[in-house]
Design an enzyme around this catalytic site. Structure first.
Site, PDB file in Angstrom:
ATOM      1  N   ASP A   1      91.126  53.512 -41.785  1.00 26.45           N
ATOM      2  CA  ASP A   1      91.730  53.062 -43.041  1.00 26.45           C
ATOM      3  C   ASP A   1      91.051  51.750 -43.461  1.00 26.45           C
ATOM      4  OD1 ASP A   1      95.101  53.720 -43.991  1.00 26.45           O
ATOM      5  OD2 ASP A   1      93.601  52.639 -45.162  1.00 26.45           O
TER       6      ASP A   1
ATOM      7  N   ASP B   1      92.053  52.018 -49.007  1.00 26.54           N
ATOM      8  CA  ASP B   1      93.351  51.535 -49.465  1.00 26.54           C
ATOM      9  C   ASP B   1      93.225  50.860 -50.840  1.00 26.54           C
ATOM     10  OD1 ASP B   1      96.124  50.997 -48.568  1.00 26.54           O
ATOM     11  OD2 ASP B   1      95.535  48.940 -48.980  1.00 26.54           O
TER      12      ASP B   1
ATOM     13  N   GLU C   1      92.375  55.966 -52.068  1.00 28.46           N
ATOM     14  CA  GLU C   1      93.789  56.019 -52.441  1.00 28.46           C
ATOM     15  C   GLU C   1      93.810  55.661 -53.926  1.00 28.46           C
ATOM     16  OE1 GLU C   1      96.386  52.876 -51.386  1.00 28.46           O
ATOM     17  OE2 GLU C   1      98.129  54.178 -51.392  1.00 28.46           O
TER      18      GLU C   1
ATOM     19  N   HIS D   1     102.537  57.924 -45.087  1.00 33.37           N
ATOM     20  CA  HIS D   1     103.285  56.779 -44.563  1.00 33.37           C
ATOM     21  C   HIS D   1     103.950  55.967 -45.662  1.00 33.37           C
ATOM     22  CE1 HIS D   1      99.542  55.272 -45.983  1.00 33.37           C
ATOM     23  NE2 HIS D   1     100.019  54.049 -45.920  1.00 33.37           N
ATOM     24  N   ASP D   2     103.623  56.268 -46.905  1.00 35.54           N
ATOM     25  CA  ASP D   2     104.250  55.557 -48.044  1.00 35.54           C
ATOM     26  C   ASP D   2     105.336  56.382 -48.705  1.00 35.54           C
ATOM     27  OD1 ASP D   2     101.095  54.156 -49.155  1.00 35.54           O
ATOM     28  OD2 ASP D   2     102.663  53.315 -47.852  1.00 35.54           O
TER      29      ASP D   2
HETATM   30  O1  TEU Z   1      99.637  51.605 -50.865  1.00 34.33           O
HETATM   31  C1  TEU Z   1      99.381  51.134 -52.144  1.00 34.33           C
HETATM   32  C2  TEU Z   1     100.201  51.767 -53.214  1.00 34.33           C
HETATM   33  O2  TEU Z   1      99.687  51.923 -54.307  1.00 34.33           O
HETATM   34  C3  TEU Z   1     101.602  52.214 -53.092  1.00 34.33           C
HETATM   35  O3  TEU Z   1     101.622  53.321 -52.268  1.00 34.33           O
HETATM   36  C4  TEU Z   1     102.497  51.075 -52.639  1.00 34.33           C
HETATM   37  O4  TEU Z   1     101.946  50.432 -51.531  1.00 34.33           O
HETATM   38  C5  TEU Z   1     103.838  51.474 -52.164  1.00 34.33           C
HETATM   39  O5  TEU Z   1     103.634  52.275 -51.014  1.00 34.33           O
HETATM   40  C6  TEU Z   1     104.652  52.161 -53.190  1.00 34.33           C
HETATM   41  O6  TEU Z   1     105.934  52.288 -52.644  1.00 34.33           O
HETATM   42  C7  TEU Z   1      98.663  51.163 -49.917  1.00 34.33           C
HETATM   43  C8  TEU Z   1      99.100  51.580 -48.529  1.00 34.33           C
HETATM   44  O7  TEU Z   1      99.149  53.009 -48.462  1.00 34.33           O
HETATM   45  C9  TEU Z   1     100.440  50.960 -48.259  1.00 34.33           C
HETATM   46  O8  TEU Z   1     100.981  51.411 -47.019  1.00 34.33           O
HETATM   47  C10 TEU Z   1     100.278  49.457 -48.244  1.00 34.33           C
HETATM   48  O9  TEU Z   1     101.553  48.872 -48.096  1.00 34.33           O
HETATM   49  C11 TEU Z   1      99.619  48.963 -49.536  1.00 34.33           C
HETATM   50  O10 TEU Z   1      98.515  49.742 -49.960  1.00 34.33           O
HETATM   51  C12 TEU Z   1      99.082  47.561 -49.338  1.00 34.33           C
HETATM   52  O11 TEU Z   1      97.955  47.625 -48.487  1.00 34.33           O
END
Ligand code: TEU
Length: 588
Positions: free
Chosen positions: A127, A229, A283, A357-358
Site C-alpha cells: 500500500d 492511497d 484508490e 478496510h474502509d
Molecule cells: O482512504 C481515503 C478515502 O478517500 C476514504 O476512503 C476515506 O479515507 C474514508 O475511508 C471514508 O470513510 C484512504 C485509505 O483507504 C484509508 O484507510 C485512510 O484512512 C485514508 O486514505 C488516509 O490515508
C-alpha cells in the site's frame, strides 16, 4: 511393444484438440495481462493473525496462514500498510517508508513472507501512502523545526502573517478543517486527513525523487505492485485559492484535479513503474467515470487500474456516513457497475469490490446478514464479484460471510474517523445515539474485526487481548467449520474462483446488462468467441421473476447455483439465488 512414439501418436488428436480449444479461447483477446486475470485478496494485517500474543496481527501470523491463502486460489495479496507508523490511522500515517511497523515484525520477517508467497505462486502488492506521511516522520520533524530547514518544503505551509488560509476540508479533523496552526514557526500546515497526517508537497521535485527512490527500494526487493492511497490528491495549487465556485463545495472533486497530477504520475511511470513487471491500482478518491481513463488509459502511461467509490455511496443520505433507512436501489447499483464496465470496455481495465478496510462487511451492507440469508446472500455477492469484466478485489473474511460487529458503544471503536466524527457531533450538540446507530451499518471498524479462524477463544486470531473486539458470531462463522462443509460460503468462493480461472469468458468476455428495470434481479451476459454465459442474481429476500424472453436457453447448462437444490423454475429465482449458465449455442 509399447514405446514413446506410439504414445505420442495415441495422444496426438487429444493434443491437437486441446491446443485448438486453448487457441480458440486465446484468440481475439487483445492485451492479456496477469493482473487482469488475477483475483486480488486484500488482507488487513492488523486483524489477520497474531503470532506473538500482543493482540495485533503480524507478518509471522500471515506467514503461518499462507497455505490457507493459497487454498483459496487467489493470485495476489494486497496488504494494507505494514510500514513504521504511530498508528494514528492504523498505518496510513507512515513515519519510515523503508522500515516495518514494529508491531508487525521485522524486515527479515517481510523477506521471508515475500519468499513464502512467491514460492506459492502468490504475488504481493503493498500500500503506497504518499499523499501524506506521519507527523512523526523525520522529514516532518525537520520541516516543522524552522522555516529555513531543507525539509520545510516537503510539506505545505501557510505563514500566519498572510492571515487565515482558504478553507480546506479534512476527513478526520474534529472540525473537518485541513489547516493546523504550528506555533514553533507560526505557520499552518495542510492535512487532508488527521492532524498527524501532514500532506506531502509533490510540487517539490526533491520530495518526488525521495518517493520514486523509495518505490524502487520495494520493487528491487521483489514486490509485485502498489495500491496507491488517495493518489489523485497528490498535486495541489500551492497558492491555495478559495475553492473554485465550479466545485460548489465539493472539496473531494477539487482535490482530485490538482494542476500537475498527471505529470507526476507519468513521471512515476517513466522513472519507476515502467522498469518492472508489476501492477498498480489507484484508490480513485474523487475520480469519476469521465476522468478514469486519464489515469489508466493504456496510452497514458500512468497506472494500470483504479477503483472508484461511486457504488459505495448508494443507499446513503447527505451528511457523514448516514445510511438511507430505505436501503439502496438495485437499479441504481446495476447502472453504476454497468456504466463503469462500458467506460473501460475498450481502454483501461476495471476493478470490482464491495468491501474493504474502509467499508462495512459486504453481506451486511449490500445483502442480508440474518441467520436465514447470510450464507446464501454472501454467495450471491461473491458470484457478482467473480463474474464481472474486472479484476476482483476481494476482502479477507468475506469468503466466510463475516458480518458487521455493530458496536453499541463508542468505547469499542478504534477508528480515528469514528472517534473524531463522534466528537464533532458532540461539539455540535448533535444526536449521538443516531450517530452510533449509523456507525453500526457504515463504520470502517465493522470490516476490521479479527479474522475468524476457528471457535477457540478470540476465534484463533490471538492468545492475547485483541486490539479490537472479535465478532461474537465467530463461534459459528469461522474457517475451521467451513472447510469441513462442502456447501459453505468458503467452499463456494473456492469453487467460483476455479470456474473464473478456467473460463476466460468471465474475465475478458463482453458484458451485457439484461432487464435493467428489474428491481430485484441483476442479470447479465458474458460473451467471448462464441461462448455465452448468463448470470442471474436475486438481490432480494423474496421469490423474484426474471424475463429471459430474448435469451435462447435451449442449450442452457447450469454451471453453478448457490442453492443445494437445483432450480426447477427457469424464470423464478429463490431469495438471494445466484445462478451461472453456459448458454452457448455451439458445443463451446
Ligand atoms: O482512504 C481515503 C478515502 O478517500 C476514504 O476512503 C476515506 O479515507 C474514508 O475511508 C471514508 O470513510 C484512504 C485509505 O483507504 C484509508 O484507510 C485512510 O484512512 C485514508 O486514505 C488516509 O490515508
Amino acid at each position: 511393444m509399447f514405446n514413446k512414439t506410439n504414445l505420442i501418436v495415441l495422444l496426438l488428436p487429444f493434443l491437437i484438440l486441446t491446443s485448438c480449444l486453448h487457441k480458440q479461447n486465446n484468440e481475439n483477446i487483445p492485451d492479456r495481462k496477469w493482473w487482469k486475470e488475477a483475483v486480488v485478496y486484500q488482507i488487513y494485517p492488523r486483524s489477520f493473525k497474531d503470532s506473538d500474543g500482543d493482540g495485533i496481527g503480524d507478518i509471522k501470523g500471515i506467514i503461518s496462514k499462507l497455505d490457507y491463502v493459497k487454498s483459496l486460489g487467489v493470485d495476489v495479496v494486497w496488504l494494507n500498510p505494514i510500514f513504521a507508523s504511530p498508528n494514528d490511522d492504523n498505518g496510513y500515517d507512515i513515519s519510515d517508508y523503508r522500515a516495518i511497523m514494529k508491531e508487525f515484525g521485522t524486515m527479515a520477517d517481510f523477506d521471508i513472507m515475500l519468499k513464502e508467497m512467491h514460492d506459492r505462486g502468490i504475488k504481493l502488492v503493498l500500500d503506497l501512502v504518499v499523499n501524506h506521511s506521519s507527523d512523526e516522520h523525520e522529514w516532518f520533524k525537520q520541516a516543522r523545526s524552522s522555516r529555513n530547514n531543507p525539509y520545510r518544503n516537503y510539506y505545505h505551509w501557510w505563514p500566519a502573517e498572510k492571515g487565515i488560509p482558504a478553507e480546506r476540508f479534512s476527513y478526520f479533523d474534529v472540525n473537518n478543517s485541513a489547516w493546523k496552526f504550528d506555533s514553533l514557526t507560526k505557520s499552518y500546515y495542510l492535512h487532508y486527513f488527521s492532524v498527524k497526517q501532514p500532506d506531502l508537497n509533490w510540487e517539490n521535485p526533491k520530495l518526488r525523487e525521495e518517493i520514486f527512490n523509495m518505490m524502487k527500494f520495494w520493487f528491487d526487493k521483489g514486490i509485485d505492485g502498489f495500491r496507491m492511497d488517495v493518489i489523485p490528491y497528490i498535486s495541489k495549487d500551492t497558492t491555495f485559492p478559495a475553492l473554485p465556485a465550479k466545485y460548489n463545495g465539493d472539496f473531494l472533486s477539487y482535490y482530485a484535479h490538482g494542476p500537475h497530477l498527471h505529470e507526476y504520475l507519468q513521471a512515476m511511470n517513466k522513472e519507476v513503474l515502467s522498469k518492472y513487471d508489476i501492477m498498480t491500482v489507484a484508490e480513485g478518491a474523487g475520480v469519476t467515470s469521465e476522468t478514469a481513463l486519464d489515469f489508466i488509459g493504456t496510452e497514458r502511461k500512468e497506472l494500470n487500474m483504479l477503483y472508484h467509490f461511486e457504488g459505495m455511496g448508494l443507499g446513503t443520505l447527505p451528511g457523514f456516513k448516514t445510511p438511507d433507512p430505505k436501503g439502496y436501489s438495485l437499479i441504481d447499483f446495476k447502472n453504476v457497475y454497468s456504466k463503469w464496465d462500458s467506460t473501460l470496455a475498450q481502454k483501461g481495465w476495471g476493478t470490482i469490490f464491495l468491501g474493504n478496510h474502509d467499508n462495512p462487511r459486504m453481506v451486511t451492507r449490500w445483502a442480508n446478514d440474518s441467520n436465514e440469508y447470510r450464507e446464501l446472500s454472501s454467495k450471491m455477492l461473491t458470484t457478482f464479484l467473480l463474474t464481472m469484466r474486472a479484476t476482483p478485489y476481494y476482502y479477507f473474511g468475506d469468503e466466510l460471510g463475516m458480518t458487521n460487529i455493530k458496536f453499541n458503544n463508542i468505547e469499542d471503536y478504534r477508528d480515528i474517523e469514528t472517534h473524531n466524527m463522534y466528537q464533532n457531533v458532540m461539539n455540535k450538540r448533535g444526536d449521538l445515539r443516531q450517530f452510533i446507530e449509523n456507525q453500526k451499518m457504515l463504520a470502517r471498524d465493522n470490516g476490521r474485526t479479527p479474522f475468524q479462524w476457528d471457535n477457540s477463544p478470540n476465534a484463533g486470531f490471538t492468545d492475547g487481548t485483541p486490539w479490537i473486539k472479535v465478532n461474537p458470531n465467530y463461534t459459528s462463522i469461522n474457517v475451521a467449520a467451513q472447510e469441513k462443509d462442502s456447501n459453505s460460503v468458503l467452499n463456494y468462493f473456492k469453487k467460483l474462483i476455479r470456474i473464473r480461472k478456467k473460463e476466460l469468458t468471465l474475465i475478458y468476455g463482453k458484458y451485457t446488462l439484461l432487464e435493467n428495470a428489474n428491481p430485484n434481479i441483476y442479470s447479465y451476459l458474458r460473451e467471448l468467441n462464441g461462448k455465452k454465459i448468463l448470470i442471474l442474481l436475486n438481490f432480494k429476500a423474496q421469490m423474484s421473476s426474471v424475463s429471459l424472453n430474448n435469451i435462447k436457453m435451449d442449450n442452457a447448462k447450469l454451471i453453478i447455483c448457490n442453492y443445494i437444490k437445483i432450480p426447477d423454475k427457469l424464470t423464478v429465482l429463490r431469495p438471494y439465488e445466484a445462478r451461472i449458465y453456459n448458454i452457448s449455442t455451439s458445443n463451446n
